[in-house]
Design an enzyme around this catalytic site. Structure first.
Site, PDB file in Angstrom:
ATOM      1  N   SER A  49      -5.342   2.305 -12.388  1.00  0.00           N
ATOM      2  CA  SER A  49      -5.978   2.777 -13.630  1.00  0.00           C
ATOM      3  C   SER A  49      -5.626   1.889 -14.810  1.00  0.00           C
ATOM      4  CB  SER A  49      -5.551   4.225 -13.915  1.00  0.00           C
ATOM      5  OG  SER A  49      -6.026   5.105 -12.921  1.00  0.00           O
TER       6      SER A  49
ATOM      7  N   GLY B 210      -6.016   5.035  -7.307  1.00  0.00           N
ATOM      8  CA  GLY B 210      -4.944   5.940  -6.911  1.00  0.00           C
ATOM      9  C   GLY B 210      -4.123   5.461  -5.743  1.00  0.00           C
ATOM     10  N   SER B 211      -3.986   4.135  -5.600  1.00  0.00           N
ATOM     11  CA  SER B 211      -3.278   3.607  -4.437  1.00  0.00           C
ATOM     12  C   SER B 211      -1.862   3.125  -4.750  1.00  0.00           C
ATOM     13  CB  SER B 211      -4.087   2.474  -3.797  1.00  0.00           C
ATOM     14  OG  SER B 211      -4.397   1.473  -4.741  1.00  0.00           O
TER      15      SER B 211
ATOM     16  N   ASP C 213       2.755  -0.518 -15.893  1.00  0.00           N
ATOM     17  CA  ASP C 213       1.537  -1.065 -15.297  1.00  0.00           C
ATOM     18  C   ASP C 213       0.712  -1.878 -16.297  1.00  0.00           C
ATOM     19  OD1 ASP C 213       2.337   0.277 -13.061  1.00  0.00           O
ATOM     20  OD2 ASP C 213       0.936   1.944 -13.307  1.00  0.00           O
TER      21      ASP C 213
ATOM     22  N   GLY D 151      -0.941   0.462  -9.667  1.00  0.00           N
ATOM     23  CA  GLY D 151      -1.269   0.422 -11.092  1.00  0.00           C
ATOM     24  C   GLY D 151      -2.753   0.296 -11.362  1.00  0.00           C
TER      25      GLY D 151
END
Length: 342
Positions: free
Chosen positions: A115, A109-110, A159, A113
């Protein structure tokens, strides 16, 4: 025998948000991004029993499943499970006893990309193990399907392609999930100069991007909304940014960065907040001439363009408010997979 795969995270430079449906379906999206030397890594070790063990190192989560055609839901491991289930369903048609070990160089969650990159790396390890006949576009599209269809996670499409292809790319998004990846041929000295002046900072906050993108998608469905007009601007700035970097005119990226940030905030509430505004203002006062969130917004990483020697003042000012400077380098390699005898 171990099957190992790694995929790079990316910095979103311009156009982020225009890869999200329904905007990209109706108007076409355009995104400029670049992969960096931070990765998601996956190791698959085949087993001889009837177990699937998934070990997510970063999150400290390890769980044992009975190897079946479809693993049961387990929220903390939904990405790994999603890949396993789709591989079994589409290609193997039988359980695959194995241990899946995943790790990432940055927090979940930074905004880089994370996930999607993890999903791509998981697919890459299965492709290496099972010898699946999947090319780059196939892998990226499969990752999109797993996240957006199987797991019903809201988001865009850049992503998955950035993690698979690597390098600096200008990506175009069209209806019916059609994507064209255009690799940019950038002179080495221009890339190194861009690295020197484009700084990456971690805000020390993590966020769930899907909630922000849900609002963004809702706003897209309102004809003539501010979100649509802002997205038109974001797409235009992506073209300007691409031209500036291709020509090596890095001073020309300052305005597109500024315009992009002002329009990015119009896509949905929550993209910016008081903490992010403070970080942005601190960087500008210290000498940065433009910046933005990398990713959906709400937290994670931010990038700032720092001309001349202002990078040193910006790094110092950010440290004084507790914001971490993240070293990185651009890299050309995308998804890489190999077999280890160790």
């Amino acid at each position: 025998m171990k099957y190992i795969s790694k995929a790079p995270f990316r910095i979103g430079i311009a156009g982020g948000g225009t890869d999200v449906s329904p905007y990209s379906d109706e108007f076409g999206g355009a995104v400029l991004n670049a992969s960096i030397d931070l990765h998601a890594t996956v190791v698959i070790i085949p087993r001889e029993d009837d177990k699937v063990i998934i070990n997510a190192i970063n999150n400290g989560v390890k769980h044992e499943f009975k190897a079946t055609d479809e693993l049961e839901e387990f929220s903390d491991l939904k990405l790994q499970i999603g890949v396993y289930n789709r591989i079994v369903k589409d290609f193997i048609k039988k359980p695959l006893p194995c241990e899946i070990i995943t790790t990432m160089d940055v927090p979940t969650g930074s905004g880089l990309g994370t996930s999607s990159t993890l999903v791509v790396a998981c697919i890459g390890a299965f492709v290496e193990w099972l010898g699946l006949p999947l090319g780059e576009y196939d892998i990226a599209q499969l990752a999109v399907q797993i996240e957006r269809e199987d797991l019903e996670m809201t988001g865009g499409k850049q992503d998955q392609y950035a993690a698979t292809f690597g390098g600096m790319n200008f990506m175009e998004f069209f209806e019916e999930n059609r994507v064209v990846v255009n690799p940019l041929r950038i002179k080495s000295e221009v890339l190194r100069d861009l690295e020197f002046h484009l700084l990456l900072f971690y805000t020390e906050t993590q966020r769930e991007s899907s909630s922000i993108i849900d609002v963004q998608r809702s706003n897209f469905e309102k004809k003539g909304s501010d979100a649509i007009l802002a997205s038109h601007q974001l797409k235009e700035q992506a073209f300007k940014m691409k031209e500036a970097i291709l020509k090596g005119n890095l001073s020309k990226i300052e305005e597109p960065l500024q315009v992009s940030w002002e329009n990015k905030k119009k896509l949905a509430n929550g993209i910016s907040n008081d903490a992010i505004n403070t970080i942005y203002d601190t960087a500008i006062k210290a000498g940065a001439t433009g910046g933005k969130i990398s990713g959906a917004g709400g937290g994670g990483f931010m990038i700032f363009y720092c001309p001349f020697n202002s990078r040193f003042d910006v790094i110092k000012a950010m440290g004084e408010i507790g914001v971490k400077w993240q070293r990185y380098r651009f890299q050309n390699n995308g998804l890489e997979s190999w077999t280890s005898q160790q």
